[in-house]
Each structure stands twice: as structure tokens, then as C-alpha cells.
Motif scaffolding. Structure first.
Motif, mmCIF file in Angstrom:
data_model
loop_
_atom_site.group_PDB
_atom_site.id
_atom_site.type_symbol
_atom_site.label_atom_id
_atom_site.label_comp_id
_atom_site.label_asym_id
_atom_site.label_seq_id
_atom_site.Cartn_x
_atom_site.Cartn_y
_atom_site.Cartn_z
ATOM 1 N N ASN A 27 1.004 -1.049 -0.001
ATOM 2 C CA ASN A 27 0.043 -0.173 -0.167
ATOM 3 C C ASN A 27 0.952 1.192 -0.022
ATOM 4 O O ASN A 27 0.628 2.440 0.769
ATOM 5 C CB ASN A 27 -0.550 0.209 1.365
ATOM 6 C CG ASN A 27 -1.894 -1.027 1.737
ATOM 7 O OD1 ASN A 27 -2.216 -2.001 0.223
ATOM 8 N ND2 ASN A 27 -2.519 -1.533 2.543
ATOM 9 N N LYS A 52 0.005 -8.396 -0.413
ATOM 10 C CA LYS A 52 -0.731 -8.605 -2.474
ATOM 11 C C LYS A 52 0.553 -9.305 -2.715
ATOM 12 O O LYS A 52 1.608 -8.803 -2.928
ATOM 13 C CB LYS A 52 -0.160 -7.598 -3.200
ATOM 14 C CG LYS A 52 -1.258 -6.194 -2.385
ATOM 15 C CD LYS A 52 -1.346 -5.079 -3.217
ATOM 16 C CE LYS A 52 -2.683 -4.355 -2.530
ATOM 17 N NZ LYS A 52 -3.147 -3.819 -1.422
ATOM 18 N N CYS A 56 -6.148 -7.576 -3.521
ATOM 19 C CA CYS A 56 -7.057 -7.167 -3.100
ATOM 20 C C CYS A 56 -8.107 -6.571 -3.236
ATOM 21 O O CYS A 56 -9.284 -5.890 -3.091
ATOM 22 C CB CYS A 56 -7.640 -7.131 -1.236
ATOM 23 S SG CYS A 56 -6.553 -6.632 -0.668
ATOM 24 N N ASN A 99 -2.693 -12.750 2.319
ATOM 25 C CA ASN A 99 -3.643 -10.828 2.850
ATOM 26 C C ASN A 99 -4.667 -11.104 1.850
ATOM 27 O O ASN A 99 -5.213 -11.369 0.907
ATOM 28 C CB ASN A 99 -3.672 -9.876 2.880
ATOM 29 C CG ASN A 99 -4.288 -8.787 3.496
ATOM 30 O OD1 ASN A 99 -4.333 -8.576 4.401
ATOM 31 N ND2 ASN A 99 -4.364 -7.877 2.171
ATOM 32 N N ASP A 100 -6.202 -11.534 2.654
ATOM 33 C CA ASP A 100 -7.729 -10.513 1.608
ATOM 34 C C ASP A 100 -7.887 -11.587 0.577
ATOM 35 O O ASP A 100 -7.288 -11.233 -0.393
ATOM 36 C CB ASP A 100 -6.691 -9.111 1.419
ATOM 37 C CG ASP A 100 -7.612 -8.248 2.338
ATOM 38 O OD1 ASP A 100 -8.131 -8.522 3.744
ATOM 39 O OD2 ASP A 100 -7.566 -7.419 2.382
ATOM 40 N N HIS A 146 -10.646 -10.935 8.391
ATOM 41 C CA HIS A 146 -11.193 -9.544 9.087
ATOM 42 C C HIS A 146 -12.325 -8.958 9.698
ATOM 43 O O HIS A 146 -13.044 -9.877 9.255
ATOM 44 C CB HIS A 146 -10.361 -8.654 7.741
ATOM 45 C CG HIS A 146 -9.300 -8.982 8.258
ATOM 46 N ND1 HIS A 146 -7.859 -8.998 5.788
ATOM 47 C CD2 HIS A 146 -8.122 -10.328 8.057
ATOM 48 C CE1 HIS A 146 -7.084 -9.524 5.657
ATOM 49 N NE2 HIS A 146 -6.629 -9.506 7.446
ATOM 50 N N TYR A 149 -14.981 -5.574 9.725
ATOM 51 C CA TYR A 149 -14.541 -4.003 8.834
ATOM 52 C C TYR A 149 -15.854 -3.727 8.149
ATOM 53 O O TYR A 149 -16.488 -2.777 8.013
ATOM 54 C CB TYR A 149 -13.942 -4.464 6.840
ATOM 55 C CG TYR A 149 -12.860 -3.970 7.602
ATOM 56 C CD1 TYR A 149 -12.241 -2.992 7.660
ATOM 57 C CD2 TYR A 149 -11.753 -4.641 7.132
ATOM 58 C CE1 TYR A 149 -10.721 -3.018 7.579
ATOM 59 C CE2 TYR A 149 -10.312 -4.752 7.527
ATOM 60 C CZ TYR A 149 -9.687 -3.727 7.241
ATOM 61 O OH TYR A 149 -7.800 -3.529 8.017
ATOM 62 N N HIS A 162 -15.476 2.765 6.046
ATOM 63 C CA HIS A 162 -14.643 2.694 4.820
ATOM 64 C C HIS A 162 -15.036 4.386 4.367
ATOM 65 O O HIS A 162 -15.200 4.464 3.434
ATOM 66 C CB HIS A 162 -14.485 2.408 3.614
ATOM 67 C CG HIS A 162 -13.351 1.396 3.545
ATOM 68 N ND1 HIS A 162 -13.221 -0.296 4.819
ATOM 69 C CD2 HIS A 162 -12.293 0.557 3.501
ATOM 70 C CE1 HIS A 162 -12.974 -1.190 4.825
ATOM 71 N NE2 HIS A 162 -12.217 -0.334 3.545
ATOM 72 N N TRP A 218 -5.568 -2.878 12.766
ATOM 73 C CA TRP A 218 -4.706 -2.077 11.306
ATOM 74 C C TRP A 218 -5.440 0.024 11.425
ATOM 75 O O TRP A 218 -6.528 0.032 11.390
ATOM 76 C CB TRP A 218 -5.777 -2.584 9.862
ATOM 77 C CG TRP A 218 -5.128 -2.739 8.960
ATOM 78 C CD1 TRP A 218 -5.558 -1.432 7.725
ATOM 79 C CD2 TRP A 218 -3.984 -2.572 8.365
ATOM 80 N NE1 TRP A 218 -4.801 -1.685 6.604
ATOM 81 C CE2 TRP A 218 -4.243 -2.386 7.187
ATOM 82 C CE3 TRP A 218 -3.181 -3.198 8.439
ATOM 83 C CZ2 TRP A 218 -2.970 -2.326 6.254
ATOM 84 C CZ3 TRP A 218 -2.033 -3.670 7.877
ATOM 85 C CH2 TRP A 218 -1.717 -3.371 6.330
ATOM 86 N N ASN A 257 -6.805 3.969 1.016
ATOM 87 C CA ASN A 257 -7.842 3.678 1.953
ATOM 88 C C ASN A 257 -6.179 3.986 3.738
ATOM 89 O O ASN A 257 -5.938 3.428 3.628
ATOM 90 C CB ASN A 257 -7.747 2.140 2.093
ATOM 91 C CG ASN A 257 -9.411 2.356 1.763
ATOM 92 O OD1 ASN A 257 -9.874 3.116 1.235
ATOM 93 N ND2 ASN A 257 -9.795 0.979 1.131
HETATM 94 C C1 BGC Z 1 -6.515 -4.626 3.183
HETATM 95 C C2 BGC Z 1 -5.586 -3.444 3.547
HETATM 96 C C3 BGC Z 1 -6.411 -1.703 2.902
HETATM 97 C C4 BGC Z 1 -7.436 -1.885 4.797
HETATM 98 C C5 BGC Z 1 -8.502 -1.357 4.767
HETATM 99 C C6 BGC Z 1 -7.867 -4.672 3.889
HETATM 100 O O1 BGC Z 1 -8.599 -5.129 3.803
HETATM 101 O O2 BGC Z 1 -6.208 -5.580 4.059
HETATM 102 O O3 BGC Z 1 -4.883 -3.058 3.006
HETATM 103 O O4 BGC Z 1 -5.753 -0.752 3.998
HETATM 104 O O5 BGC Z 1 -8.367 -3.439 3.807
HETATM 105 O O6 BGC Z 1 -9.380 -0.988 3.147
#
Ligand code: BGC
Length: 377
Positions: free
Chosen positions: A45, A132, A138, A179-180, A238, A240, A247, A343, A353
């Protein structure tokens, strides 16, 4: 022991050398990895890939290397430890370490060597996270797909073996395979993860290896993730949800840009968020319901370690709301015996982001309350 029994004992011993099956169970606890800090913005990132034309995304420029050389220093690691975190999750991209198949970049590997030395000095445990990989970015659409491309899969395994070779003498470093993971067929991902686990196990019986489910490591996909008979495999997910809050006004998602709306947490008045078909208020009960598959996983597999590897809120979300959100997610994780990693420490201004928890200039936590919330206090 008769000859036949001795023969079988030797065979079982040989088989176990290549697995971790004989090691004692952790009892579902991950000592030394209870509250962590994610490091993005450095070796992953490091810029906003989605505005670059496709044929330029995988280039590394002079500016990128200057960034890798300077963005995170010993002082950042010292601070993270002094705040009370016990581990760090370092995200890196495949292209940052790999110049061409089988050809690795000494310059960036040296940065990881230094980072490990700083963590050793200050007493922080480490998760190395392939953030990545080629064919699994992702947040941007891609033509090539890791799960359908054998050459990419071989490179993926080879990279992990290279990392194992380099850090073989650091037995406590955990390897997070990917990741992701995108929304691919779970069986394809289970098969690739299994290959990677076997390859690493053949070199190291004790390495912690972390695997998360498809669809961006979201909790609803946990049931599709294979369970390994191996106490040194750690499972991850994860968190979110709700995306409208975490977001909000982000520049990578069209809906976030389109609605351009300030969203608070908790929020009983969800009618305000007009585009939202789900009428539930945003509160701790909502978060618990979004994390229910993780709690169910812990119920079904009490001896397995489940680690909440990533969660957070975009930097410009309202300050109080960021604190409330971290406090509620962490208290739910702790209630269910789930260790976690927030994070993230610091994102660069040109990351799409920005989820930074510290100030760009001073690199101090944005507030004492936010730090306390992240520590689960
Ligand atoms: C990703 C990160 C990203 C975050 C916020 C995560 O799922 O791994 O790279 O910064 O989402 O969007």
C-alpha cells in the motif's frame, strides 16, 4: 519391541518429521500474539495502484525504493513496543521482494532483516504477511488469477520457501500466507494453502503458519476454510463491518465516493444512511452478529487459534466513533478468546485507504483514548 512394531514406529517418526501433528496443542491460546499492530503503508500500500495504468502497476520506481528505505525506522518499532503491543504484522507485496521468478531483491529483504533485528531488540513478536501476491491484489481488478495459474502458484510457494530459508533461525516469526484472498473457489485456495503448508513444514516443523478464508478473509467464509491437523496452523479473519462506517468517504470504493457521507458509530438512526437496505442500528449487537461465524469457529474448534488479523476505520472517520468502534470490536474478540491485531500504524497520504492510528508528523497515537481502546483497556 518386535521388528514389525519397530518398523512402524520408524515410519510414523518419519511421517511426523514433515508435519507438526506430534506437537502439543496450544489450547487455543496464542501466547505473545495477543494484541498487535499492523504495519501497512511501508512495503505494501505504498501508493494508490488503482489510478495507475495496468502496465505500470507492477513497476518499482526510484521513489518507491526511497520510500522502502526510509518510511519505518527503529524508532517506530520502539514506540509500538513502549505503548504495550506485543506483536506486529508486517505486510509486504510479492513484487517488493521478488524481481523475477526465483530472483529476490536483496535491497528490500535487507529492510526486513533490519526490521526483525529491531523487533528482537525491543521484544516484539512478528507476523510476516504477504499482503499482495501476483494474481491476488485485493483492491484492484486483475487479469491474472493466482488460483488458476500454476506458474504463479509455484512462485508463491517458492517465495515462502525463500522466506523460510532466510528466517529459519527465527523460529517465533509467524508466516501469514496471503492477505485478503479474493472471492475465489474456496477449494482452490484450500489446495494452494495446503501445498504451501506442506512445503514449509518439510523445512520447519514448528513454524507458525496463518491462513484465512476466501472473500477478503471475511467471517462468513470461515466455514469454507480447511482445518489442518496441525497445532502450529493459526486461523485468521478480518472485520470491517459496517463498511459504510469503516470505509466512509474512501477513494477506492465507488459507493463510498458516491455517498460521500459522514457516518458515526454507534448509530441508532440508520435511516439517515439512506442507501442502506439493512435497517439494523450500528452498535455492539450489530458487530457481534457480523462476527458470529468467528465465534462459532471458536466454539467448534476450541483448540485452534483464531486471530483477528485486521480491523480498523478510515482515518477521517469521526474521532469519537473510531474509539467506540475499536473498543467494541476488541471487547467482543476478548470475550471469545480471540487475539487481535489492529490496522494500522501509519498509511502514506497516497494510499487509497488511510487507516492510520498515528499522526503523520509526530507518529504519536492520535489520542490517548484511541490508544487505550486499541490496547483493549
Ligand atoms: C486490506 C488493507 C486495506 C484495508 C482498508 C484491508 O482489507 O488488507 O490493505 O488498507 O482493507 O481498506
Amino acid at each position: 519391541m518386535n521388528k514389525l512394531l519397530r518398523f512402524f514406529a520408524v515410519i510414523v517418526g518419519i511421517i511426523q518429521l514433515g508435519t507438526a501433528a506430534g506437537l502439543p496443542s496450544s489450547g487455543g491460546k496464542w501466547q505473545g500474539f495477543e494484541r498487535g499492530m499492523g504495519i501497512g503503508g511501508w512495503l505494501t500500500n505504498y501508493k494508490r495502484f488503482n489510478v495507475l495504468p495496468e502496465n505500470k502497476r507492477l513497476d518499482l520506481t526510484v521513489g518507491d525504493f526511497e520510500h522502502f528505505d526510509s518510511f519505518i525506522t527503529e524508532d517506530d518499532v520502539r514506540k509500538i513496543k513502549s505503548w504495550g503491543f506485543d506483536h506486529v504484522r508486517l505486510g509486504f507485496d510479492q513484487i517488493v521482494l521478488e524481481e523475477a521468478p526465483g530472483k529476490y531483491r536483496e535491497r528490500t529483504f535487507r529492510k526486513i532483516d533490519e526490521f526483525i533485528a529491531w523487533c528482537d531488540k525491543y521484544g516484539l513478536n512478528i507476523v510476516l504477511n504477504l499482503h499482495k501476491s501476483l494474481g491476488n491484489y485485493c483492491d484492484i481488478p486483475e487479469k491474472i488469477q493466482l488460483m488458476d495459474d500454476e506458474i504463479l502458484q509455484n512462485r508463491f510457494i517458492a517465495l515462502w520457501l525463500e522466506i523460510e530459508r532466510r528466517y529459519h533461525d527465527h523460529p517465533d516469526i509467524a508466516f501469514e500466507l496471503l492477505n485478503d484472498v479474493r472471492d475465489v473457489d474456496p477449494e482452490k485456495w484450500n489446495a494452494l494453502a495446503d501445498r504451501a503448508i506442506r512445503a514449509i513444514r518439510a523445512k520447519n516443523r514448528e513454524r507458525w503458519i496463518i491462513v484465512g478464508p476466501v472473500a477478503w478473509n471475511n467471517p462468513p467464509e470461515l466455514p469454507s476454510l480447511r482445518i489442518w491437523d496441525d497445532p502450529k496452523v493459526v486461523y485468521t479473519f478480518h472485520m470491517y463491518a459496517p463498511g459504510e462506517f469503516t470505509h466512509q468517504r474512501g477513494v477506492l470504493k465507488d459507493w463510498a465516493l458516491y455517498w460521500n457521507q459522514i457516518v458515526v458509530y454507534p448509530d441508532k438512526n440508520c435511516d439517515r444512511i439512506k442507501h442502506r437496505p439493512d435497517p439494523r442500528p450500528f452498535d455492539k449487537a450489530y458487530l457481534a452478529s457480523e462476527m458470529r461465524n468467528a465465534f462459532e469457529f471458536k466454539r467448534q474448534h476450541p483448540d485452534k487459534i483464531l486471530w483477528l488479523g485486521e480491523f480498523g476505520t478510515i482515518r477521517h472517520a469521526p474521532k469519537e466513533s473510531r474509539i467506540n468502534y475499536m473498543r467494541d470490536v476488541i471487547s467482543l474478540a476478548k470475550e471469545h478468546g480471540i487475539p487481535y491485531c489492529v490496522w494500522n500504524y501509519l498509511s502514506t497520504p497516497n494510499d487509497g485507504n488511510r487507516f492510520s492510528l498515528v499522526d503523520d508528523d509526530t507518529r504519536e497515537f492520535l489520542s490517548e483514548e484511541l490508544l487505550k481502546a486499541c490496547l483493549g483497556e
